[in-house]
Design a protein around this motif. Sequence first.
Motif, PDB file in Angstrom:
ATOM      1  N   ARG B  99      20.807   7.294  18.810  1.00  0.00           N
ATOM      2  CA  ARG B  99      19.729   7.082  19.773  1.00  0.00           C
ATOM      3  C   ARG B  99      18.670   8.184  19.742  1.00  0.00           C
ATOM      4  O   ARG B  99      17.667   8.085  20.444  1.00  0.00           O
ATOM      5  N   TYR B 100      18.887   9.242  18.986  1.00  0.00           N
ATOM      6  CA  TYR B 100      17.994  10.400  19.027  1.00  0.00           C
ATOM      7  C   TYR B 100      16.555   9.999  18.734  1.00  0.00           C
ATOM      8  O   TYR B 100      15.643  10.335  19.493  1.00  0.00           O
ATOM      9  N   GLY B 101      16.363   9.276  17.634  1.00  0.00           N
ATOM     10  CA  GLY B 101      15.004   8.872  17.259  1.00  0.00           C
ATOM     11  C   GLY B 101      14.383   7.960  18.308  1.00  0.00           C
ATOM     12  O   GLY B 101      13.195   8.043  18.609  1.00  0.00           O
ATOM     13  N   LEU B 102      15.226   7.086  18.879  1.00  0.00           N
ATOM     14  CA  LEU B 102      14.704   6.174  19.899  1.00  0.00           C
ATOM     15  C   LEU B 102      14.244   6.957  21.131  1.00  0.00           C
ATOM     16  O   LEU B 102      13.218   6.643  21.734  1.00  0.00           O
ATOM     17  N   LYS B 103      14.993   7.995  21.477  1.00  0.00           N
ATOM     18  CA  LYS B 103      14.604   8.788  22.642  1.00  0.00           C
ATOM     19  C   LYS B 103      13.316   9.558  22.395  1.00  0.00           C
ATOM     20  O   LYS B 103      12.501   9.724  23.288  1.00  0.00           O
ATOM     21  N   ARG B 104      13.131  10.045  21.170  1.00  0.00           N
ATOM     22  CA  ARG B 104      11.900  10.780  20.850  1.00  0.00           C
ATOM     23  C   ARG B 104      10.700   9.892  21.050  1.00  0.00           C
ATOM     24  O   ARG B 104       9.598  10.359  21.339  1.00  0.00           O
ATOM     25  N   LYS B 105      10.891   8.558  20.821  1.00  0.00           N
ATOM     26  CA  LYS B 105       9.760   7.653  20.940  1.00  0.00           C
ATOM     27  C   LYS B 105       9.502   7.248  22.381  1.00  0.00           C
ATOM     28  O   LYS B 105       8.586   6.488  22.637  1.00  0.00           O
ATOM     29  N   ARG B 106      10.341   7.719  23.312  1.00  0.00           N
ATOM     30  CA  ARG B 106      10.147   7.403  24.724  1.00  0.00           C
ATOM     31  C   ARG B 106      10.124   5.896  24.978  1.00  0.00           C
ATOM     32  O   ARG B 106       9.360   5.408  25.787  1.00  0.00           O
ATOM     33  N   LEU B 107      11.005   5.170  24.254  1.00  0.00           N
ATOM     34  CA  LEU B 107      11.078   3.728  24.495  1.00  0.00           C
ATOM     35  C   LEU B 107      11.804   3.473  25.819  1.00  0.00           C
ATOM     36  O   LEU B 107      12.632   4.264  26.233  1.00  0.00           O
ATOM     37  N   PRO B 108      11.532   2.330  26.479  1.00  0.00           N
ATOM     38  CA  PRO B 108      12.310   2.003  27.678  1.00  0.00           C
ATOM     39  C   PRO B 108      13.777   1.804  27.319  1.00  0.00           C
ATOM     40  O   PRO B 108      14.111   1.426  26.204  1.00  0.00           O
ATOM     41  N   VAL B 109      14.657   2.081  28.300  1.00  0.00           N
ATOM     42  CA  VAL B 109      16.086   2.167  28.018  1.00  0.00           C
ATOM     43  C   VAL B 109      16.653   0.856  27.492  1.00  0.00           C
ATOM     44  O   VAL B 109      17.467   0.840  26.565  1.00  0.00           O
ATOM     45  N   ASP B 110      16.226  -0.280  28.058  1.00  0.00           N
ATOM     46  CA  ASP B 110      16.803  -1.537  27.576  1.00  0.00           C
ATOM     47  C   ASP B 110      16.334  -1.841  26.165  1.00  0.00           C
ATOM     48  O   ASP B 110      17.072  -2.430  25.369  1.00  0.00           O
ATOM     49  N   ARG B 114      18.780  -2.378  23.006  1.00  0.00           N
ATOM     50  CA  ARG B 114      18.660  -3.568  22.158  1.00  0.00           C
ATOM     51  C   ARG B 114      18.593  -3.160  20.690  1.00  0.00           C
ATOM     52  O   ARG B 114      19.293  -3.704  19.831  1.00  0.00           O
ATOM     53  N   LEU B 115      17.741  -2.179  20.385  1.00  0.00           N
ATOM     54  CA  LEU B 115      17.614  -1.724  19.001  1.00  0.00           C
ATOM     55  C   LEU B 115      18.925  -1.121  18.508  1.00  0.00           C
ATOM     56  O   LEU B 115      19.344  -1.348  17.367  1.00  0.00           O
ATOM     57  N   ARG B 147      26.886   5.710   7.443  1.00  0.00           N
ATOM     58  CA  ARG B 147      26.446   4.535   8.180  1.00  0.00           C
ATOM     59  C   ARG B 147      25.967   4.896   9.579  1.00  0.00           C
ATOM     60  O   ARG B 147      25.386   4.070  10.256  1.00  0.00           O
ATOM     61  N   VAL B 148      26.255   6.132  10.017  1.00  0.00           N
ATOM     62  CA  VAL B 148      25.646   6.586  11.269  1.00  0.00           C
ATOM     63  C   VAL B 148      24.227   7.031  10.984  1.00  0.00           C
ATOM     64  O   VAL B 148      23.315   6.798  11.759  1.00  0.00           O
ATOM     65  N   ARG B 149      24.027   7.694   9.846  1.00  0.00           N
ATOM     66  CA  ARG B 149      22.720   8.246   9.540  1.00  0.00           C
ATOM     67  C   ARG B 149      21.717   7.119   9.341  1.00  0.00           C
ATOM     68  O   ARG B 149      20.592   7.202   9.782  1.00  0.00           O
ATOM     69  N   TRP B 150      22.104   6.052   8.686  1.00  0.00           N
ATOM     70  CA  TRP B 150      21.125   5.004   8.382  1.00  0.00           C
ATOM     71  C   TRP B 150      20.530   4.396   9.651  1.00  0.00           C
ATOM     72  O   TRP B 150      19.321   4.304   9.767  1.00  0.00           O
ATOM     73  N   PRO B 151      21.373   3.956  10.611  1.00  0.00           N
ATOM     74  CA  PRO B 151      20.741   3.372  11.787  1.00  0.00           C
ATOM     75  C   PRO B 151      19.928   4.372  12.594  1.00  0.00           C
ATOM     76  O   PRO B 151      19.134   3.967  13.427  1.00  0.00           O
ATOM     77  N   SER B 152      20.134   5.684  12.364  1.00  0.00           N
ATOM     78  CA  SER B 152      19.341   6.642  13.108  1.00  0.00           C
ATOM     79  C   SER B 152      17.893   6.579  12.680  1.00  0.00           C
ATOM     80  O   SER B 152      17.016   7.037  13.379  1.00  0.00           O
ATOM     81  N   THR B 153      17.637   6.034  11.483  1.00  0.00           N
ATOM     82  CA  THR B 153      16.254   5.983  11.011  1.00  0.00           C
ATOM     83  C   THR B 153      15.852   4.541  10.737  1.00  0.00           C
ATOM     84  O   THR B 153      15.476   4.201   9.635  1.00  0.00           O
ATOM     85  N   PRO B 154      15.973   3.672  11.726  1.00  0.00           N
ATOM     86  CA  PRO B 154      15.582   2.287  11.462  1.00  0.00           C
ATOM     87  C   PRO B 154      14.073   2.165  11.375  1.00  0.00           C
ATOM     88  O   PRO B 154      13.360   3.020  11.877  1.00  0.00           O
ATOM     89  N   PRO B 155      13.608   1.144  10.716  1.00  0.00           N
ATOM     90  CA  PRO B 155      12.150   0.974  10.643  1.00  0.00           C
ATOM     91  C   PRO B 155      11.606   0.568  11.997  1.00  0.00           C
ATOM     92  O   PRO B 155      11.954  -0.474  12.529  1.00  0.00           O
ATOM     93  N   TYR B 156      10.774   1.416  12.574  1.00  0.00           N
ATOM     94  CA  TYR B 156      10.297   1.154  13.923  1.00  0.00           C
ATOM     95  C   TYR B 156       9.069   0.284  13.963  1.00  0.00           C
ATOM     96  O   TYR B 156       8.653  -0.166  14.999  1.00  0.00           O
ATOM     97  N   CYS B 157       8.473   0.085  12.798  1.00  0.00           N
ATOM     98  CA  CYS B 157       7.233  -0.679  12.773  1.00  0.00           C
ATOM     99  C   CYS B 157       7.480  -2.115  13.182  1.00  0.00           C
ATOM    100  O   CYS B 157       7.011  -2.596  14.154  1.00  0.00           O
TER     101      CYS B 157
END
Lengths: 320, 157
Positions: B99-110, B114-115, B147-157
Amino acid sequence: MSEAGDRVLPLQTPEVLGENAEVRDTGVDAKPTGMQPAAPRRVVADPRAMAELAASMVPAPPPAWRRFLAQIRHFWLLVVFVVVWECISVFGVRFNPQLDVMLPPPTAVFSAAMDLIGRGVLMTHIVDSLYRVLLAVGAASAIGVPLGLAMGWFPRFRSAVDPLLEFIRPIPPLAWIPLSILWFGIGDTQIVYIIFLAAFFPIVLNSMAGARDADTYLVRAGLSLGARPRELFSTVVLPGALPNIFTGVRVGLGIGWMALVAGELVAAPSGLGYMINNARTLFRSDYILLGMVLIGVLGLVLDFIMRKAALLIMPWHKGQ
Amino acid sequence: MSQVSVTNVSKVHISIKGEPLLALHDVNFQVEQNEFFSIVGPSGCGKTTLLNLLAGFEQPTRGELRVGGQLITAPGWERAVVFQEYALFPWYTVSQNIRYGLKRKRLPVDEQDRLFDHYIGLVGCAASNRATRGSSPAACASASASRVRWPSTPPYC
């Protein structure tokens, strides 16, 4: 419950899944993506079923009292030491009457302790000494850790501050005593200042090393995941530096404790060092030894507390 | 315009003794939108250096690298990196790492949840089990660590 086509991993047997296995929607189309087939639903094993299965495979841990006894076993050499000391003091008096004063037995030290406790004086000395060292090391950490981290992370800041720091550092805290008495008079503040100086430099140097030696790959990982400089510092550099910071505080506490005793020996209104010095003037070596024993024991207890705190604050570090 | 363009890029490393070492010399290529581009070569030929330049961890000695027309000057989430040596944060649990990358992007929690579920489902990570998800990355076997590292960098576009 799960259906055919749901993603169940090879190790997820019915025992592991349990009856309350949760089935989740992943929102993914069931098209294969490379080595593993993707699945629209995946089965998440019931954690309690897994825990029960794991517990059934290993022997139960021994009861608490047995573990405690196993810990106590390590102190056998200490017990032997105390017994030998007692024997030397009690029987050696026949050969050397002065041993009475030069090396009183542990029993004499113990009765001295009882005597002082009865007069309500021992606790005061202990509490005064502890208060000074905890306050001083706390202040040294509060100032030294951020300073050290900043020096480790910003090379220019470090080059600016380093010469001044390295000039002051070799001056032993005890050499500061005369000046500190002029500044603060004799009392708590003056002793706290001396301990502060003693603890400050190990804390700064270790914190600096912690920030400077931050794992390059972890810093890059944080950056490429979009961390801004302040976030990078708090989520990557600081946790990575915690083991070094802790070492610094632990060493600082040890050195600070020694500086406390030395400072109190020279000039203090109370405390364990003062008690030892006072006893010296009265030729009460049982009080002197009591003071020394207490200093050793308290130092040990403080260090023990620090090590336990380290395990709590940095649970990941133990595993590595 | 091509998505990634590398123009006349050279990189000189300075060794600890102060000796210059030429790692890349006059590299030119372009990568288009939706193109899958692979760089292969023997060990020591400069692949990692080139990737570091593209990621923004280093700057070229000569030439320029551009993504979407913009000059690359610093790392960023739009140029995600999956590291060879996993680079997992040992002080975070497995799911906190993801979730680290997702948190950096300040996305809403739900949205983050989902991602998270989506990519865990894609990867089939053993850490999808809730019990191991809360554990430290050090406890993961190296196969699941990747397999933990890969989902940490999903394509956010």
